[in-house]
Design a protein around this motif. Structure first.
Motif, PDB file in Angstrom:
ATOM      1  N   LEU A 196       0.816  -1.378   0.035  1.00 24.50           N
ATOM      2  CA  LEU A 196       0.119   0.318  -0.073  1.00 24.50           C
ATOM      3  C   LEU A 196       1.144   0.952  -0.355  1.00 24.50           C
ATOM      4  O   LEU A 196       1.669   0.865   0.904  1.00 24.50           O
ATOM      5  CB  LEU A 196      -0.998   0.067   0.809  1.00 24.50           C
ATOM      6  N   CYS A 197       0.526   2.127  -1.145  1.00 21.43           N
ATOM      7  CA  CYS A 197       1.657   3.425  -1.050  1.00 21.43           C
ATOM      8  C   CYS A 197       1.002   4.430  -1.433  1.00 21.43           C
ATOM      9  O   CYS A 197       0.330   4.531  -2.328  1.00 21.43           O
ATOM     10  CB  CYS A 197       2.971   3.257  -2.575  1.00 21.43           C
ATOM     11  N   ILE A 198       1.022   5.734  -0.165  1.00 21.75           N
ATOM     12  CA  ILE A 198       0.710   7.274  -0.699  1.00 21.75           C
ATOM     13  C   ILE A 198       1.153   7.218  -1.624  1.00 21.75           C
ATOM     14  O   ILE A 198       2.508   7.652  -2.013  1.00 21.75           O
ATOM     15  CB  ILE A 198       0.866   7.930   0.682  1.00 21.75           C
ATOM     16  N   GLN A 199       0.223   8.200  -2.881  1.00 22.27           N
ATOM     17  CA  GLN A 199       0.351   8.152  -3.482  1.00 22.27           C
ATOM     18  C   GLN A 199       0.722  10.306  -3.465  1.00 22.27           C
ATOM     19  O   GLN A 199      -0.251  10.946  -2.704  1.00 22.27           O
ATOM     20  CB  GLN A 199      -0.844   8.509  -4.765  1.00 22.27           C
ATOM     21  N   ASN A 200       1.808  10.709  -4.317  1.00 23.41           N
ATOM     22  CA  ASN A 200       2.067  11.853  -4.486  1.00 23.41           C
ATOM     23  C   ASN A 200       1.575  12.645  -5.323  1.00 23.41           C
ATOM     24  O   ASN A 200       1.184  12.321  -6.475  1.00 23.41           O
ATOM     25  CB  ASN A 200       4.172  12.456  -4.282  1.00 23.41           C
ATOM     26  N   MET A 201       0.585  13.873  -5.226  1.00 21.60           N
ATOM     27  CA  MET A 201      -0.196  14.516  -5.956  1.00 21.60           C
ATOM     28  C   MET A 201       0.680  15.791  -6.112  1.00 21.60           C
ATOM     29  O   MET A 201       1.064  17.103  -5.137  1.00 21.60           O
ATOM     30  CB  MET A 201      -1.271  15.119  -5.656  1.00 21.60           C
ATOM     31  N   PHE A 202       1.300  16.579  -7.197  1.00 21.09           N
ATOM     32  CA  PHE A 202       0.735  17.478  -7.481  1.00 21.09           C
ATOM     33  C   PHE A 202      -0.058  18.300  -7.358  1.00 21.09           C
ATOM     34  O   PHE A 202      -1.372  18.709  -6.872  1.00 21.09           O
ATOM     35  CB  PHE A 202       1.386  18.804  -9.215  1.00 21.09           C
ATOM     36  N   PRO A 203      -0.462  19.946  -6.863  1.00 18.33           N
ATOM     37  CA  PRO A 203      -1.443  21.207  -6.510  1.00 18.33           C
ATOM     38  C   PRO A 203      -2.726  20.655  -7.140  1.00 18.33           C
ATOM     39  O   PRO A 203      -3.438  20.988  -7.454  1.00 18.33           O
ATOM     40  CB  PRO A 203      -0.263  22.783  -6.113  1.00 18.33           C
ATOM     41  N   SER A 204      -1.222  20.496  -8.489  1.00 23.42           N
ATOM     42  CA  SER A 204      -3.305  20.295  -9.896  1.00 23.42           C
ATOM     43  C   SER A 204      -3.081  19.391  -9.774  1.00 23.42           C
ATOM     44  O   SER A 204      -4.761  19.264 -10.245  1.00 23.42           O
ATOM     45  CB  SER A 204      -1.355  20.636 -11.434  1.00 23.42           C
ATOM     46  N   GLY A 205      -3.281  17.936  -9.451  1.00 19.70           N
ATOM     47  CA  GLY A 205      -4.375  16.934  -8.820  1.00 19.70           C
ATOM     48  C   GLY A 205      -3.396  16.244  -9.605  1.00 19.70           C
ATOM     49  O   GLY A 205      -3.639  14.817  -9.200  1.00 19.70           O
ATOM     50  N   ALA A 206      -2.716  16.328 -10.443  1.00 19.86           N
ATOM     51  CA  ALA A 206      -1.668  14.954 -10.951  1.00 19.86           C
ATOM     52  C   ALA A 206      -1.101  14.416 -10.250  1.00 19.86           C
ATOM     53  O   ALA A 206      -0.206  14.854  -9.101  1.00 19.86           O
ATOM     54  CB  ALA A 206      -0.527  15.801 -12.529  1.00 19.86           C
ATOM     55  N   ARG A 207      -1.035  13.376 -10.491  1.00 15.93           N
ATOM     56  CA  ARG A 207       0.334  11.954  -9.631  1.00 15.93           C
ATOM     57  C   ARG A 207       1.548  12.027  -9.940  1.00 15.93           C
ATOM     58  O   ARG A 207       2.174  12.587 -11.268  1.00 15.93           O
ATOM     59  CB  ARG A 207      -0.238  11.024  -9.713  1.00 15.93           C
ATOM     60  N   PRO A 243      -4.662   3.829  -1.876  1.00 19.03           N
ATOM     61  CA  PRO A 243      -5.772   4.236  -1.143  1.00 19.03           C
ATOM     62  C   PRO A 243      -6.374   5.812  -1.347  1.00 19.03           C
ATOM     63  O   PRO A 243      -6.834   5.959  -1.240  1.00 19.03           O
ATOM     64  CB  PRO A 243      -6.398   3.607  -0.151  1.00 19.03           C
ATOM     65  N   LEU A 244      -4.780   6.352  -0.541  1.00 20.16           N
ATOM     66  CA  LEU A 244      -4.584   7.686  -0.835  1.00 20.16           C
ATOM     67  C   LEU A 244      -3.758   8.780  -1.411  1.00 20.16           C
ATOM     68  O   LEU A 244      -2.566   8.108  -1.386  1.00 20.16           O
ATOM     69  CB  LEU A 244      -4.025   7.612   1.387  1.00 20.16           C
ATOM     70  N   SER A 245      -4.615   9.715  -1.788  1.00 23.34           N
ATOM     71  CA  SER A 245      -3.285  10.810  -2.739  1.00 23.34           C
ATOM     72  C   SER A 245      -3.366  11.384  -1.936  1.00 23.34           C
ATOM     73  O   SER A 245      -4.024  11.847  -1.168  1.00 23.34           O
ATOM     74  CB  SER A 245      -4.107  10.803  -3.906  1.00 23.34           C
ATOM     75  N   LEU A 246      -1.485  12.094  -1.699  1.00 24.04           N
ATOM     76  CA  LEU A 246      -1.748  13.530  -1.014  1.00 24.04           C
ATOM     77  C   LEU A 246      -0.969  14.437  -1.617  1.00 24.04           C
ATOM     78  O   LEU A 246      -0.090  14.223  -2.268  1.00 24.04           O
ATOM     79  CB  LEU A 246      -1.412  13.086   0.340  1.00 24.04           C
ATOM     80  N   ASP A 247      -1.024  16.420  -0.997  1.00 26.56           N
ATOM     81  CA  ASP A 247      -0.029  16.775  -2.111  1.00 26.56           C
ATOM     82  C   ASP A 247       0.117  17.281  -0.916  1.00 26.56           C
ATOM     83  O   ASP A 247       1.290  18.608  -1.594  1.00 26.56           O
ATOM     84  CB  ASP A 247      -0.928  17.989  -2.700  1.00 26.56           C
ATOM     85  N   ASP A 248       0.534  16.862   0.583  1.00 27.30           N
ATOM     86  CA  ASP A 248       1.411  17.719   2.038  1.00 27.30           C
ATOM     87  C   ASP A 248       2.128  16.916   2.308  1.00 27.30           C
ATOM     88  O   ASP A 248       1.666  15.653   2.793  1.00 27.30           O
ATOM     89  CB  ASP A 248       0.293  18.221   1.998  1.00 27.30           C
ATOM     90  N   HIS A 249       3.981  17.408   2.404  1.00 29.67           N
ATOM     91  CA  HIS A 249       3.705  15.298   2.835  1.00 29.67           C
ATOM     92  C   HIS A 249       4.011  15.587   4.023  1.00 29.67           C
ATOM     93  O   HIS A 249       4.270  14.790   5.046  1.00 29.67           O
ATOM     94  CB  HIS A 249       5.400  16.609   2.806  1.00 29.67           C
ATOM     95  N   GLU A 250       3.933  16.357   5.380  1.00 30.70           N
ATOM     96  CA  GLU A 250       3.167  16.565   6.323  1.00 30.70           C
ATOM     97  C   GLU A 250       2.079  15.571   6.541  1.00 30.70           C
ATOM     98  O   GLU A 250       2.268  14.929   7.197  1.00 30.70           O
ATOM     99  CB  GLU A 250       2.452  18.034   7.362  1.00 30.70           C
ATOM    100  N   LEU A 251       0.903  15.651   5.746  1.00 33.21           N
ATOM    101  CA  LEU A 251       0.169  14.901   6.027  1.00 33.21           C
ATOM    102  C   LEU A 251       0.401  13.288   5.923  1.00 33.21           C
ATOM    103  O   LEU A 251      -0.101  12.325   5.739  1.00 33.21           O
ATOM    104  CB  LEU A 251      -1.250  14.977   4.889  1.00 33.21           C
ATOM    105  N   LEU A 303       2.835   7.571   9.942  1.00 30.92           N
ATOM    106  CA  LEU A 303       3.021   7.136  11.015  1.00 30.92           C
ATOM    107  C   LEU A 303       2.113   6.138  11.800  1.00 30.92           C
ATOM    108  O   LEU A 303       2.079   5.465  12.389  1.00 30.92           O
ATOM    109  CB  LEU A 303       3.185   8.332  12.039  1.00 30.92           C
ATOM    110  N   GLY A 304       1.067   6.362  10.605  1.00 30.02           N
ATOM    111  CA  GLY A 304      -0.430   5.612  11.484  1.00 30.02           C
ATOM    112  C   GLY A 304      -0.449   4.476  10.585  1.00 30.02           C
ATOM    113  O   GLY A 304      -1.428   3.919  10.970  1.00 30.02           O
ATOM    114  N   GLY A 305       0.717   4.336   9.606  1.00 27.91           N
ATOM    115  CA  GLY A 305       0.383   2.137   9.123  1.00 27.91           C
ATOM    116  C   GLY A 305      -0.462   2.546   8.049  1.00 27.91           C
ATOM    117  O   GLY A 305      -0.890   1.488   7.692  1.00 27.91           O
ATOM    118  N   VAL A 306      -0.971   3.606   6.863  1.00 27.93           N
ATOM    119  CA  VAL A 306      -1.789   3.715   6.055  1.00 27.93           C
ATOM    120  C   VAL A 306      -0.903   3.414   5.043  1.00 27.93           C
ATOM    121  O   VAL A 306      -1.486   2.509   4.064  1.00 27.93           O
ATOM    122  CB  VAL A 306      -2.249   5.406   5.949  1.00 27.93           C
ATOM    123  N   GLY A 307       0.378   3.235   5.083  1.00 33.34           N
ATOM    124  CA  GLY A 307       0.397   2.406   3.781  1.00 33.34           C
ATOM    125  C   GLY A 307       2.146   3.220   3.817  1.00 33.34           C
ATOM    126  O   GLY A 307       2.469   3.937   4.845  1.00 33.34           O
TER     127      GLY A 307
END
Length: 295
Positions: free
Chosen positions: A191-202, A221-229, A235-239
């Motif tokens: 399970l890998c957290i997808q990295n997004m640009f502010p435009s929404g592109a991965r 299952p998770l996509s984020l554009d913020d490295h703190e999130l 840390l929460g074990g999401v991926g």
């Protein structure tokens, strides 16, 4: 020239730079309606329309283009004249606006801010942290920070930071139920957290080892554009997260995260401070440059 007339011209110049009443107001520390009112007063006084306004955009008329072509050099000369007075002060006076990517801002400029302002109490530092692609000239910034020395024509690039890299991390709880990946190809089973640009592109996770390069596009299952999130999710074990190394160093040292694929994660290009070569360099901006170089 009366002060109100100069203020109206400055308001118009700000709108011309930003093509936005809201952004012009933010630059000048007033409301968008105050900027609009000032420009309308200017147009009424000279009897010529300077801006084309629609509900979605602002553009310059031919007369507006002519006026701003004369105002920009004039305001530049006034700024230079005021800045020349800094020789009679103990420390520089004035505002400096810097654009920095949000994902790297804390560990690129975070430690610079306090000592810089302590040494220069009359300096006003405005930092805009966003991963959005920014035209620093159009949006009125003195400088920006980016990876790589390649910049557009008319810009100067000053190296300010050693190379940093993106690394792959996961929590101990995550690895209790999944094996650690040995190569980037193993990530397909994670399970890998997808990295997004502010435009929404991965964007893909890039790896390199012994001349071999691998590009992996996560589909978790998770996509984020913020490295703190991303850090909090990891840390929460999401991926697994693909995140800037300085942001996770403490969590790794404390055992809260485990780094994997260490030898596959290569450094990015060095960081550079870049700024227009033709713009007057104020004493305040020189103080910022000196602080960044020292850091």
């Amino acid at each position: 020239m009366r002060a109100t007339e100069l203020s109206e011209l400055a308001a118009f110049a700000a709108v011309a730079r930003h093509r936005s009443f809201r952004k012009a107001g933010e630059e000048r520390g007033v409301t968008a309606s105050a900027i609009s009112h000032a420009v309308l007063n200017l147009e009424d006084r000279i009897g010529i329309r300077l801006l084309n306004r629609t509900t979605r955009s602002v553009s310059l008329t031919e007369a507006g283009e002519l006026l701003i072509s004369h105002l920009d050099p004039a305001f530049g000369e006034m700024a230079a004249a005021l800045d020349a007075l800094n020789r009679y002060r103990d420390t520089p006076f004035g505002k400096v606006r810097i654009n920095v990517p949000n994902s790297i801002g804390p560990f690129v400029i975070g430690r610079v801010i306090a000592p810089l302002l302590q040494r220069n109490p009359n300096l006003q530092l405005e930092i805009n942290a966003t991963d959005r692609l920014v035209d620093i000239v159009e949006e009125g910034f003195d400088a920006g920070i980016r990876f790589g020395e390649r910049v557009t024509e008319g810009m100067i690039a000053l190296r300010i930071k050693q190379r940093i890299r993106l690394v792959v991390v996961g929590s101990p709880a995550y690895f209790e139920v999944r094996p650690k990946p040995a190569t980037p190809h193993d990530l397909k089973r994670h399970l890998c957290i997808q990295n997004m640009f502010p435009s929404g592109a991965r964007y893909a996770w890039e790896f390199e080892k012994d001349g071999q390069t691998v590009s992996f596009q996560p589909t978790g299952p998770l996509s984020l554009d913020d490295h703190e999130l991303m850090l909090q999710a990891a840390l929460g074990g999401v991926g697994l997260a693909y995140i800037w190394e300085p942001r996770v160093e403490k969590a790794i040292a404390d055992g809260e995260l485990i780094q994997v694929l260490h030898d596959w994660c290569q450094s990015e290009e060095p960081l550079y401070l870049y700024y227009p070569s033709r713009r007057h360099m104020s004493a305040g901006f020189r103080a910022v440059i000196d602080a960044m170089k020292a850091e």
